[in-house]
Design a protein around this motif. Structure first.
Motif, mmCIF file in Angstrom:
data_model
loop_
_atom_site.group_PDB
_atom_site.id
_atom_site.type_symbol
_atom_site.label_atom_id
_atom_site.label_comp_id
_atom_site.label_asym_id
_atom_site.label_seq_id
_atom_site.Cartn_x
_atom_site.Cartn_y
_atom_site.Cartn_z
ATOM 1 N N ASP A 207 0.684 -1.039 -0.136
ATOM 2 C CA ASP A 207 -0.028 0.044 -0.021
ATOM 3 C C ASP A 207 0.933 1.014 -0.071
ATOM 4 O O ASP A 207 2.069 1.089 -0.059
ATOM 5 C CB ASP A 207 -1.116 0.133 1.014
ATOM 6 C CG ASP A 207 -0.381 0.164 2.567
ATOM 7 O OD1 ASP A 207 0.919 0.411 2.557
ATOM 8 O OD2 ASP A 207 -0.974 -0.272 3.443
ATOM 9 N N ALA A 208 0.176 2.596 -0.006
ATOM 10 C CA ALA A 208 0.875 3.727 0.041
ATOM 11 C C ALA A 208 1.790 3.975 1.133
ATOM 12 O O ALA A 208 2.876 4.714 0.946
ATOM 13 C CB ALA A 208 -0.171 4.907 -0.126
ATOM 14 N N LYS A 209 1.592 3.385 2.189
ATOM 15 C CA LYS A 209 2.419 3.346 3.454
ATOM 16 C C LYS A 209 3.555 2.238 3.492
ATOM 17 O O LYS A 209 4.153 1.804 4.425
ATOM 18 C CB LYS A 209 1.777 3.439 4.879
ATOM 19 C CG LYS A 209 0.794 4.620 4.835
ATOM 20 C CD LYS A 209 0.055 4.372 6.116
ATOM 21 C CE LYS A 209 -1.070 5.372 6.485
ATOM 22 N NZ LYS A 209 -1.713 5.612 7.593
ATOM 23 N N ASN A 210 3.572 1.637 2.243
ATOM 24 C CA ASN A 210 4.921 0.539 2.113
ATOM 25 C C ASN A 210 4.257 -0.671 3.109
ATOM 26 O O ASN A 210 5.174 -1.231 3.522
ATOM 27 C CB ASN A 210 6.114 0.996 2.209
ATOM 28 C CG ASN A 210 6.506 1.885 0.915
ATOM 29 O OD1 ASN A 210 6.209 1.398 -0.120
ATOM 30 N ND2 ASN A 210 6.679 3.157 1.257
ATOM 31 N N LYS A 211 3.119 -0.977 3.326
ATOM 32 C CA LYS A 211 2.801 -2.014 4.190
ATOM 33 C C LYS A 211 2.069 -2.942 3.227
ATOM 34 O O LYS A 211 1.221 -2.788 2.405
ATOM 35 C CB LYS A 211 1.745 -1.864 5.177
ATOM 36 C CG LYS A 211 2.271 -0.828 6.390
ATOM 37 C CD LYS A 211 3.315 -1.314 6.992
ATOM 38 C CE LYS A 211 3.901 -0.325 8.128
ATOM 39 N NZ LYS A 211 5.150 -0.561 8.717
ATOM 40 N N LEU A 212 2.435 -4.321 3.571
ATOM 41 C CA LEU A 212 1.649 -5.442 2.830
ATOM 42 C C LEU A 212 0.185 -6.040 3.541
ATOM 43 O O LEU A 212 0.145 -5.964 4.582
ATOM 44 C CB LEU A 212 2.642 -6.750 2.735
ATOM 45 C CG LEU A 212 3.704 -6.610 2.030
ATOM 46 C CD1 LEU A 212 4.604 -7.567 2.506
ATOM 47 C CD2 LEU A 212 3.577 -6.500 0.310
ATOM 48 N N GLN A 213 -0.718 -5.936 2.500
ATOM 49 C CA GLN A 213 -2.131 -6.287 2.760
ATOM 50 C C GLN A 213 -2.688 -7.414 1.867
ATOM 51 O O GLN A 213 -2.397 -7.149 0.586
ATOM 52 C CB GLN A 213 -2.927 -5.067 2.835
ATOM 53 C CG GLN A 213 -2.537 -3.987 4.003
ATOM 54 C CD GLN A 213 -3.670 -2.794 3.845
ATOM 55 O OE1 GLN A 213 -4.622 -2.909 3.264
ATOM 56 N NE2 GLN A 213 -3.167 -1.697 4.492
ATOM 57 N N THR A 214 -3.151 -8.740 2.358
ATOM 58 C CA THR A 214 -3.817 -9.524 1.657
ATOM 59 C C THR A 214 -5.275 -9.043 1.319
ATOM 60 O O THR A 214 -5.908 -8.803 2.443
ATOM 61 C CB THR A 214 -3.595 -10.909 2.246
ATOM 62 O OG1 THR A 214 -2.192 -11.309 2.432
ATOM 63 C CG2 THR A 214 -4.252 -11.971 1.474
ATOM 64 N N ILE A 215 -5.574 -8.933 0.010
ATOM 65 C CA ILE A 215 -6.885 -8.513 -0.137
ATOM 66 C C ILE A 215 -7.762 -9.736 -0.743
ATOM 67 O O ILE A 215 -8.994 -9.721 -0.874
ATOM 68 C CB ILE A 215 -6.978 -7.317 -1.037
ATOM 69 C CG1 ILE A 215 -6.378 -7.477 -2.380
ATOM 70 C CG2 ILE A 215 -6.467 -6.171 -0.355
ATOM 71 C CD1 ILE A 215 -6.713 -6.438 -3.497
ATOM 72 N N LYS A 216 -7.078 -10.611 -1.162
ATOM 73 C CA LYS A 216 -7.645 -12.023 -1.633
ATOM 74 C C LYS A 216 -6.994 -13.184 -1.263
ATOM 75 O O LYS A 216 -5.544 -13.247 -1.601
ATOM 76 C CB LYS A 216 -7.842 -11.815 -3.300
ATOM 77 C CG LYS A 216 -8.619 -13.089 -3.643
ATOM 78 C CD LYS A 216 -8.908 -13.047 -5.307
ATOM 79 C CE LYS A 216 -9.741 -14.290 -6.045
ATOM 80 N NZ LYS A 216 -8.655 -15.512 -5.775
ATOM 81 N N GLU A 217 -7.224 -14.114 -0.632
ATOM 82 C CA GLU A 217 -6.352 -15.124 -0.045
ATOM 83 C C GLU A 217 -6.240 -16.155 -1.185
ATOM 84 O O GLU A 217 -7.114 -16.270 -2.140
ATOM 85 C CB GLU A 217 -7.210 -15.998 1.185
ATOM 86 C CG GLU A 217 -7.401 -15.390 2.584
ATOM 87 C CD GLU A 217 -5.758 -15.073 3.124
ATOM 88 O OE1 GLU A 217 -4.772 -15.716 2.851
ATOM 89 O OE2 GLU A 217 -5.787 -14.257 4.101
ATOM 90 N N ALA A 218 -5.130 -16.703 -1.225
ATOM 91 C CA ALA A 218 -4.698 -17.806 -2.352
ATOM 92 C C ALA A 218 -5.290 -19.027 -2.055
ATOM 93 O O ALA A 218 -5.525 -19.525 -0.880
ATOM 94 C CB ALA A 218 -3.223 -17.998 -2.515
ATOM 95 N N GLY A 219 -5.749 -19.965 -2.953
ATOM 96 C CA GLY A 219 -6.610 -21.023 -2.569
ATOM 97 C C GLY A 219 -5.665 -22.134 -3.112
ATOM 98 O O GLY A 219 -4.538 -21.988 -3.818
ATOM 99 N N SER A 220 -5.985 -23.424 -2.971
ATOM 100 C CA SER A 220 -5.064 -24.802 -3.098
ATOM 101 C C SER A 220 -5.194 -24.895 -4.509
ATOM 102 O O SER A 220 -6.146 -24.977 -5.232
ATOM 103 C CB SER A 220 -5.729 -25.967 -2.396
ATOM 104 O OG SER A 220 -4.920 -27.059 -2.642
ATOM 105 N N ASN A 221 -3.958 -25.351 -5.046
ATOM 106 C CA ASN A 221 -3.750 -25.729 -6.401
ATOM 107 C C ASN A 221 -3.621 -27.318 -6.614
ATOM 108 O O ASN A 221 -3.098 -27.659 -7.630
ATOM 109 C CB ASN A 221 -2.407 -25.023 -7.111
ATOM 110 C CG ASN A 221 -2.950 -23.542 -6.938
ATOM 111 O OD1 ASN A 221 -3.815 -23.026 -7.461
ATOM 112 N ND2 ASN A 221 -1.762 -22.636 -6.540
ATOM 113 N N THR A 222 -3.747 -27.963 -5.658
ATOM 114 C CA THR A 222 -3.279 -29.418 -5.971
ATOM 115 C C THR A 222 -4.168 -30.099 -6.899
ATOM 116 O O THR A 222 -3.324 -31.136 -7.520
ATOM 117 C CB THR A 222 -4.136 -30.130 -4.556
ATOM 118 O OG1 THR A 222 -3.910 -29.734 -3.404
ATOM 119 C CG2 THR A 222 -3.663 -31.724 -4.392
#
Length: 289
Positions: free
Chosen positions: A163-178
């Protein structure tokens, strides 16, 4: 505009090849030349102060790939023990190279797309990574994140924002690719000794065939394994590529601005102390931009 052009040149200082030269070849010429020519270091007494000042300028005015990579590495080493977690840089997966791969109980791939990047190869890259990784995420800026979130809404792809404050934010979780794992992709990530070890582990012998046939014979043996089990075995084998000095990487003596470089180059103890000596040395450059 000139300052942005200068920062584009200076961003190349934050690269493994630059610190390979500095630490392993005792060659400071390019570092000195570029910082003297393009960066105002009048107030910087040491090389560490030059690096800290330059990094701060990149954070504010030119968020290149290194800023994203280093931000991610800082977050990962804060959250995970380096005794059980390995972070690989630029790992070849299929026809693509993953920016960062984290290995612990699962394989997580992070593909970085900055506000300065071209997105034309992204779809192909993500397809390759999903054949190997349990979870795949794109790390990008706020503006591109919203577009990517909509584009990949119905997929397993995660979205992380710097983000603009150089912080990491997850806005969509990754799902499994098995279900997307691919044997050919998995096998070709391994080095020769690694797939020989897996043949021995699974079948109790090393094939007694000419060197030119080893790859094919091992491939044909291991392809019979359950793909999910095989991926876990590949993960386990890759984790054996351990860091030499996890404690020194996490140490406060290693500047936060250089964590990704030190992880990528995997310095030995002597090399870390050569780096510290370089950082403590007086800066030679005092020319303004």
């Amino acid at each position: 505009m000139k300052k942005v052009q200068n920062l584009r040149v200076l961003s190349q200082i934050f690269s493994p090849p630059m610190f390979q030269r500095i630490v392993r070849e005792d060659n400071f010429a390019l570092f000195d030349k570029q910082t003297a020519k393009y960066f105002n270091t009048v107030s910087c007494k040491t090389n560490l102060e030059v690096i800290q000042s330059l990094y701060k300028s990149l954070l504010k005015k030119y968020r290149c790939e290194y800023i994203y990579k280093n931000s991610l590495v800082l977050e990962l080493i804060k959250e995970h023990s380096l005794k059980t977690t390995l972070i690989l840089n630029e790992l070849k997966i299929g026809a693509s190279k993953a920016d960062l791969v984290m290995l612990n109980g699962a394989v997580r791939v992070f593909e970085i797309k900055t506000e300065l990047d071209d997105f034309s190869k992204l779809s192909k890259q993500l397809n390759d990574y999903q054949k190997f990784a349990d979870y795949v995420s794109i790390v990008t800026d706020q503006k591109n994140a919203e577009k990517l979130k909509a584009e990949y809404e119905d997929t397993n792809i995660g979205i992380i924002v710097l983000d603009a404050k150089n912080k990491l934010q997850t806005i969509k979780e990754a799902g499994s690719n098995t279900s997307l794992f691919d044997f050919d992709t998995l096998f070709k990530i391994l080095r020769k000794q690694e797939y020989l070890d897996l043949v021995d582990y699974n079948f109790g012998f090393i094939p007694d065939v000419p060197n030119t046939q080893i790859f094919r014979v091992c491939y044909e043996l291991l392809i019979s394994k359950d793909i999910v089990d095989f991926q876990k075995q590949v993960l386990s084998k890759l984790k054996e590529r351990k860091l030499l000095n996890p404690d020194l990487l996490k140490s406060s003596n290693t500047p936060k601005e250089l964590k990704h470089i030190c992880n990528s180059l995997d310095f030995n103890e002597q090399e870390y102390y050569k780096l510290y000596n370089f950082l403590a040395s007086n800066s030679v450059c005092t020319n303004p931009i």
